[in-house]
Design a protein around this motif. Structure first.
Motif, PDB file in Angstrom:
ATOM      1  N   PRO A  82      11.613  38.386  28.637  1.00 52.05           N
ATOM      2  CA  PRO A  82      11.476  39.448  27.635  1.00 52.05           C
ATOM      3  C   PRO A  82      10.051  39.564  27.131  1.00 52.05           C
ATOM      4  O   PRO A  82       9.334  38.574  26.984  1.00 52.05           O
ATOM      5  CB  PRO A  82      12.409  38.979  26.514  1.00 52.05           C
ATOM      6  N   GLY A  83       9.661  40.799  26.878  1.00 51.88           N
ATOM      7  CA  GLY A  83       8.365  41.035  26.251  1.00 51.88           C
ATOM      8  C   GLY A  83       8.551  41.196  24.744  1.00 51.88           C
ATOM      9  O   GLY A  83       9.646  40.980  24.203  1.00 51.88           O
ATOM     10  N   ASP A  84       7.487  41.556  24.043  1.00 49.55           N
ATOM     11  CA  ASP A  84       7.573  41.758  22.596  1.00 49.55           C
ATOM     12  C   ASP A  84       8.493  42.943  22.296  1.00 49.55           C
ATOM     13  O   ASP A  84       8.343  44.020  22.868  1.00 49.55           O
ATOM     14  CB  ASP A  84       6.180  42.034  22.019  1.00 49.55           C
ATOM     15  N   GLY A  85       9.453  42.735  21.392  1.00 50.53           N
ATOM     16  CA  GLY A  85      10.382  43.798  21.015  1.00 50.53           C
ATOM     17  C   GLY A  85      11.479  44.058  22.023  1.00 50.53           C
ATOM     18  O   GLY A  85      12.171  45.081  21.947  1.00 50.53           O
ATOM     19  N   ALA A  86      11.662  43.155  23.000  1.00 53.46           N
ATOM     20  CA  ALA A  86      12.713  43.345  23.998  1.00 53.46           C
ATOM     21  C   ALA A  86      14.091  43.160  23.370  1.00 53.46           C
ATOM     22  O   ALA A  86      14.257  42.441  22.382  1.00 53.46           O
ATOM     23  CB  ALA A  86      12.525  42.359  25.147  1.00 53.46           C
ATOM     24  N   LEU A  87      15.075  43.825  23.950  1.00 55.12           N
ATOM     25  CA  LEU A  87      16.455  43.681  23.501  1.00 55.12           C
ATOM     26  C   LEU A  87      16.981  42.338  23.976  1.00 55.12           C
ATOM     27  O   LEU A  87      17.022  42.057  25.172  1.00 55.12           O
ATOM     28  CB  LEU A  87      17.310  44.821  24.083  1.00 55.12           C
ATOM     29  N   LEU A  88      17.356  41.488  23.012  1.00 53.43           N
ATOM     30  CA  LEU A  88      17.800  40.132  23.329  1.00 53.43           C
ATOM     31  C   LEU A  88      19.267  39.932  22.957  1.00 53.43           C
ATOM     32  O   LEU A  88      19.782  40.580  22.036  1.00 53.43           O
ATOM     33  CB  LEU A  88      16.953  39.098  22.590  1.00 53.43           C
ATOM     34  N   ALA A  89      19.922  39.042  23.659  1.00 54.32           N
ATOM     35  CA  ALA A  89      21.298  38.678  23.324  1.00 54.32           C
ATOM     36  C   ALA A  89      21.282  37.837  22.049  1.00 54.32           C
ATOM     37  O   ALA A  89      20.301  37.146  21.757  1.00 54.32           O
ATOM     38  CB  ALA A  89      21.917  37.882  24.472  1.00 54.32           C
ATOM     39  N   PRO A  90      22.352  37.889  21.256  1.00 52.22           N
ATOM     40  CA  PRO A  90      22.394  37.063  20.045  1.00 52.22           C
ATOM     41  C   PRO A  90      22.392  35.584  20.389  1.00 52.22           C
ATOM     42  O   PRO A  90      22.764  35.178  21.499  1.00 52.22           O
ATOM     43  CB  PRO A  90      23.715  37.476  19.374  1.00 52.22           C
ATOM     44  N   GLU A  91      21.937  34.785  19.443  1.00 49.63           N
ATOM     45  CA  GLU A  91      21.875  33.336  19.660  1.00 49.63           C
ATOM     46  C   GLU A  91      23.264  32.794  19.928  1.00 49.63           C
ATOM     47  O   GLU A  91      24.236  33.180  19.273  1.00 49.63           O
ATOM     48  CB  GLU A  91      21.272  32.662  18.424  1.00 49.63           C
ATOM     49  N   TRP A  92      23.379  31.922  20.885  1.00 46.14           N
ATOM     50  CA  TRP A  92      24.673  31.358  21.255  1.00 46.14           C
ATOM     51  C   TRP A  92      25.183  30.453  20.152  1.00 46.14           C
ATOM     52  O   TRP A  92      24.451  29.628  19.599  1.00 46.14           O
ATOM     53  CB  TRP A  92      24.538  30.578  22.566  1.00 46.14           C
ATOM     54  N   VAL A  93      26.477  30.627  19.824  1.00 48.35           N
ATOM     55  CA  VAL A  93      27.112  29.808  18.783  1.00 48.35           C
ATOM     56  C   VAL A  93      28.286  29.078  19.420  1.00 48.35           C
ATOM     57  O   VAL A  93      29.103  29.699  20.112  1.00 48.35           O
ATOM     58  CB  VAL A  93      27.614  30.690  17.620  1.00 48.35           C
ATOM     59  N   PRO A  94      28.401  27.750  19.225  1.00 45.05           N
ATOM     60  CA  PRO A  94      29.525  26.999  19.812  1.00 45.05           C
ATOM     61  C   PRO A  94      30.870  27.588  19.387  1.00 45.05           C
ATOM     62  O   PRO A  94      31.014  28.105  18.280  1.00 45.05           O
ATOM     63  CB  PRO A  94      29.324  25.580  19.262  1.00 45.05           C
ATOM     64  N   TRP A  95      31.857  27.462  20.284  1.00 48.49           N
ATOM     65  CA  TRP A  95      33.179  28.026  20.027  1.00 48.49           C
ATOM     66  C   TRP A  95      33.804  27.461  18.753  1.00 48.49           C
ATOM     67  O   TRP A  95      34.455  28.182  17.983  1.00 48.49           O
ATOM     68  CB  TRP A  95      34.085  27.765  21.223  1.00 48.49           C
ATOM     69  N   ALA A  96      33.634  26.173  18.497  1.00 46.29           N
ATOM     70  CA  ALA A  96      34.230  25.557  17.308  1.00 46.29           C
ATOM     71  C   ALA A  96      33.707  26.208  16.030  1.00 46.29           C
ATOM     72  O   ALA A  96      34.465  26.451  15.091  1.00 46.29           O
ATOM     73  CB  ALA A  96      33.937  24.052  17.294  1.00 46.29           C
ATOM     74  N   GLU A  97      32.416  26.520  16.008  1.00 48.98           N
ATOM     75  CA  GLU A  97      31.846  27.163  14.818  1.00 48.98           C
ATOM     76  C   GLU A  97      32.360  28.596  14.680  1.00 48.98           C
ATOM     77  O   GLU A  97      32.678  29.043  13.579  1.00 48.98           O
ATOM     78  CB  GLU A  97      30.318  27.164  14.902  1.00 48.98           C
ATOM     79  N   ARG A  98      32.441  29.314  15.806  1.00 54.05           N
ATOM     80  CA  ARG A  98      32.942  30.694  15.752  1.00 54.05           C
ATOM     81  C   ARG A  98      34.402  30.718  15.299  1.00 54.05           C
ATOM     82  O   ARG A  98      34.812  31.578  14.521  1.00 54.05           O
ATOM     83  CB  ARG A  98      32.809  31.365  17.120  1.00 54.05           C
ATOM     84  N   LEU A  99      35.204  29.737  15.774  1.00 52.48           N
ATOM     85  CA  LEU A  99      36.609  29.664  15.375  1.00 52.48           C
ATOM     86  C   LEU A  99      36.734  29.368  13.886  1.00 52.48           C
ATOM     87  O   LEU A  99      37.576  29.959  13.190  1.00 52.48           O
ATOM     88  CB  LEU A  99      37.325  28.586  16.204  1.00 52.48           C
ATOM     89  N   ALA A 100      35.885  28.468  13.380  1.00 52.87           N
ATOM     90  CA  ALA A 100      35.922  28.148  11.951  1.00 52.87           C
ATOM     91  C   ALA A 100      35.561  29.370  11.112  1.00 52.87           C
ATOM     92  O   ALA A 100      36.195  29.644  10.080  1.00 52.87           O
ATOM     93  CB  ALA A 100      34.964  26.992  11.655  1.00 52.87           C
ATOM     94  N   GLU A 101      34.558  30.127  11.554  1.00 52.20           N
ATOM     95  CA  GLU A 101      34.180  31.344  10.829  1.00 52.20           C
ATOM     96  C   GLU A 101      35.309  32.373  10.857  1.00 52.20           C
ATOM     97  O   GLU A 101      35.593  33.032   9.849  1.00 52.20           O
ATOM     98  CB  GLU A 101      32.912  31.944  11.446  1.00 52.20           C
ATOM     99  N   TYR A 102      35.979  32.487  12.016  1.00 49.64           N
ATOM    100  CA  TYR A 102      37.092  33.438  12.137  1.00 49.64           C
ATOM    101  C   TYR A 102      38.226  33.063  11.186  1.00 49.64           C
ATOM    102  O   TYR A 102      38.774  33.912  10.481  1.00 49.64           O
ATOM    103  CB  TYR A 102      37.584  33.451  13.584  1.00 49.64           C
TER     104      TYR A 102
END
Length: 200
Positions: A82-102
């Protein structure tokens, strides 16, 4: 802080070598014109080319080339960066953390729904209280006006059964009295007839 070494001119001119390496991993139609270079601290150079691959705006095909002593340039790495200002994917979050947030979010929604139901129930109770107050006020107003017909357990559709019972009892008493009077009159007539017969 160590400064980067000057770029080797022969590496800067290694575009043909870089394009050949790129065509081994991606179609030529996805490779755009040269878009500059980056000097690396180890003396290698990353040659950049515009990317025409759909879905990657702001990214560049990057080919890192280097030389060892007086040898010809060689390719170290080929990648899409990626260059400056490129479209990037969101930072990866472990499944356990995503499940806890859900789960936490679902609990918040459940609490909000329960609170809304409680408020609705309280509003219904308030409406019932208001209706009771109105009924009491209406009864008080009717009693003051003398127009209230007080109903109790002996009433049926607004008719006072006790009054009907009393009226029926009065009618029966009157009928009984009339029958007694008629019986007495008959007895008197009979006695008068007997007396007349004896006199004859």
């Amino acid at each position: 802080m160590t400064s980067k070494p000057d770029a080797d001119p022969r590496l800067l001119e290694a575009h043909d070598l870089a394009l050949e390496a790129l065509r081994e991993i991606t179609p030529a139609s996805t490779i755009g014109p040269a878009a500059g270079y980056l000097r690396e601290e180890d003396g290698s150079v990353s040659l950049r080319f515009e990317n025409r691959l759909a879905g990657y705006p702001g990214w560049y095909w990057t080919v890192t080339v280097a030389r060892v002593d007086d040898a010809e340039p060689t390719v170290l790495e080929v990648e899409l960066l990626p260059g400056d200002g490129a479209l990037l994917a969101p930072e990866w979050v472990p499944w356990a953390e995503r499940l806890a947030e859900y789960r936490a979010h679902q609990a918040e929604l459940a609490e909000a729904a329960a609170a809304a139901e409680g408020d609705e129930a309280n509003a219904d109770d308030d409406d019932l209280d208001d209706d009771d107050d109105l009924d009491d006020d209406d009864l008080d107003d009717d009693e003051e006006d003398g127009d209230a017909d007080i109903l109790h357990a002996g009433d049926l559709d607004g008719v006072d059964i006790d009054e009907l019972d009393e009226a029926d009892a009065d009618e029966l008493d009157d009928a009984d009295e009339s029958e007694d009077d008629e019986a007495e009159d008959d007895d008197a007539d009979a006695r008068a007839a007997d007396v007349g017969d004896e006199e004859e």
